[in-house]
Design a protein around this motif. Structure first.
Motif, mmCIF file in Angstrom:
data_model
loop_
_atom_site.group_PDB
_atom_site.id
_atom_site.type_symbol
_atom_site.label_atom_id
_atom_site.label_comp_id
_atom_site.label_asym_id
_atom_site.label_seq_id
_atom_site.Cartn_x
_atom_site.Cartn_y
_atom_site.Cartn_z
ATOM 1 N N UNK A 160 48.640 53.868 32.912
ATOM 2 C CA UNK A 160 48.867 54.590 34.164
ATOM 3 C C UNK A 160 48.289 55.997 34.100
ATOM 4 N N UNK A 161 48.439 56.653 32.946
ATOM 5 C CA UNK A 161 47.879 58.001 32.787
ATOM 6 C C UNK A 161 46.361 57.966 32.895
ATOM 7 N N UNK A 195 30.352 51.438 47.256
ATOM 8 C CA UNK A 195 30.846 51.371 45.867
ATOM 9 C C UNK A 195 31.808 52.494 45.504
ATOM 10 N N UNK A 196 31.540 53.700 45.994
ATOM 11 C CA UNK A 196 32.447 54.821 45.681
ATOM 12 C C UNK A 196 33.816 54.577 46.280
ATOM 13 N N UNK A 197 33.840 54.059 47.525
ATOM 14 C CA UNK A 197 35.117 53.769 48.172
ATOM 15 C C UNK A 197 35.847 52.631 47.461
ATOM 16 N N UNK A 198 35.065 51.672 46.959
ATOM 17 C CA UNK A 198 35.692 50.559 46.212
ATOM 18 C C UNK A 198 36.425 51.100 44.987
ATOM 19 N N UNK A 199 35.782 52.040 44.275
ATOM 20 C CA UNK A 199 36.423 52.621 43.085
ATOM 21 C C UNK A 199 37.706 53.351 43.451
ATOM 22 N N UNK A 200 37.668 54.097 44.545
ATOM 23 C CA UNK A 200 38.867 54.823 44.967
ATOM 24 C C UNK A 200 39.972 53.865 45.386
ATOM 25 N N UNK A 201 39.597 52.785 46.121
ATOM 26 C CA UNK A 201 40.599 51.800 46.539
ATOM 27 C C UNK A 201 41.206 51.081 45.332
ATOM 28 N N UNK A 202 40.339 50.717 44.391
ATOM 29 C CA UNK A 202 40.826 50.042 43.179
ATOM 30 C C UNK A 202 41.766 50.961 42.409
ATOM 31 N N UNK A 203 41.407 52.240 42.298
ATOM 32 C CA UNK A 203 42.278 53.184 41.589
ATOM 33 C C UNK A 203 43.627 53.309 42.286
ATOM 34 N N UNK A 204 43.620 53.417 43.606
ATOM 35 C CA UNK A 204 44.873 53.556 44.342
ATOM 36 C C UNK A 204 45.767 52.332 44.190
ATOM 37 N N UNK A 205 45.170 51.158 44.319
ATOM 38 C CA UNK A 205 45.955 49.929 44.180
ATOM 39 C C UNK A 205 46.439 49.735 42.747
ATOM 40 N N UNK A 206 45.589 50.105 41.791
ATOM 41 C CA UNK A 206 45.994 49.966 40.389
ATOM 42 C C UNK A 206 47.195 50.847 40.077
ATOM 43 N N UNK A 207 47.187 52.072 40.612
ATOM 44 C CA UNK A 207 48.319 52.974 40.379
ATOM 45 C C UNK A 207 49.595 52.399 41.000
ATOM 46 N N UNK A 208 49.485 51.822 42.206
ATOM 47 C CA UNK A 208 50.652 51.203 42.836
ATOM 48 C C UNK A 208 51.185 50.042 42.012
ATOM 49 N N UNK A 209 50.261 49.195 41.567
ATOM 50 C CA UNK A 209 50.676 48.024 40.774
ATOM 51 C C UNK A 209 51.331 48.461 39.474
#
Length: 358
Positions: free
Chosen positions: A44-45, A180-194
């Protein structure tokens, strides 16, 4: 019959020595779920604070490679140099997340037990390579319990991930056509939630598992009454040996006491059961008991005093009173000053009279 103690007979809490011995052997209460929890915290960090930096560094390195692809020499030894240079540029980016995970793994062990360095768990043993012992471990109750815990953990974590991802299902479909940049941001946001949701669940699982593992380890360390007695004998010494040591000390003290009798001023007796040897000099505030004893020891004191020409005075009440109230090398109590002073005065006058006659 097996000589191993029955689990039902282990009714005593483990001693500190038993716990220390278990720690030295590497036998400690350790929950793998706690380690999993800390590794998830590290993940998570990394995702929340290091992912943008890592992505930027990797992007910069790859962009440099792609933009200057025609300038790199990739023939023969040049290819090895190209790979080495690219690896060196990425090694810092890779080591930072790995360092976070390593630190989290170290903390996961430190919160469960104090620092430990033991070769016992990795020492080769025949039981570790025995097919029969391996089969017993594979089909044991512990293995079944661990399998059940794994199924429960996977089911619960999977359910949590599903509940987190389900509201984002429409967003997942549009990621395929996004920048691609937005995909990385979306993946990061969802990963933090998960990861946040999973952390809450895994924290409860880790706490319950650590409590279970701790209780199981504690029961394994418990001792039988006989083990407690044997350990006490080992630590404190065998009672027979301690008795022999005490006897030797008493004999040594008695010998030292007998050596002081010839220098005493007077010996007060019962006459046969008690004997107390007193010494008095002008610079002393009160007479000192240099020896005392009953029966055989009293007889020995009288014989030594007689050989040394020490006056022996019979006074049964005073002899019993002094024996009970004063220890060797101690001054007599004030309550006996008068009676003892009369006897010592009589002895002094007797010695002066003998000297005058001589």
């Amino acid at each position: 019959m097996s000589d191993a103690p029955d689990k039902d007979s282990k009714t005593e809490d483990p001693s500190q020595k038993k716990l220390e011995d278990a720690h030295k052997k590497g036998d400690v209460a350790k929950s793998q779920e706690v380690t999993t929890l800390f590794m998830l915290v590290g993940t998570a960090i990394i995702f929340s604070s290091m992912a943008p930096w890592v992505a930027a560094e990797v992007s910069a390195s790859l962009r440099l490679v792609l933009m200057n692809a025609d300038q790199f020499d990739v023939d023969g030894s040049g290819f090895a140099g190209f790979v080495t240079g690219l690896g060196m540029s990425l090694i810092g980016v890779i080591l930072a997340p790995l360092g976070v995970l390593y630190l989290c793994g170290l903390l996961a062990n430190l919160v469960q037990h104090r620092p430990l360095l033991s070769t016992e768990p990795i020492t080769p043993k025949l039981s570790k390579i025995s097919p029969l012992a391996g089969a017993k471990r594979l089909f044991s109750i512990d293995a079944l319990i661990n399998f059940g815990k794994g199924l429960i953990k996977i089911s619960v974590v999977g359910l949590v991930v599903f509940l987190v991802c389900w509201p984002e299902r429409d967003r997942l479909e549009t990621m395929m056509t996004a920048d691609p940049v937005m995909i990385l941001l979306d993946v990061q946001e969802m990963a933090v939630k998960i990861i946040t949701a999973v952390l809450l669940v895994v924290t409860l699982i880790a706490a319950a598992d650590y409590f279970y593992v701790r209780q199981k380890w504690w029961k394994r360390q418990m001792m039988t009454v006989q083990e407690t007695r044997d350990e006490y004998k080992q630590m404190e010494g065998d009672p027979h040996v301690k008795g022999r040591i005490r006897q030797l000390r008493q004999e040594k003290a008695r010998k030292r006491m007998m050596q002081a009798v010839p220098d005493s001023t007077v010996v007060i007796t019962n006459p046969t059961h008690y004997a107390v040897a007193l010494k008095y000099e002008k610079n002393m505030p009160a007479p000192i008991c240099v020896a005392k004893g009953v029966d055989a020891v009293a007889l020995r004191i009288r014989l030594v005093a007689k050989d040394a020409d020490v006056p022996i005075i019979e006074n049964p009440p005073l002899a019993r009173a002094l024996f009970a109230s004063v220890d060797v090398d101690q001054m007599i109590p004030a309550g006996h000053y008068k009676a003892v002073a009369e006897i010592i005065g009589f002895v002094m006058r007797l010695k002066k009279s003998s000297s005058w006659r001589a």
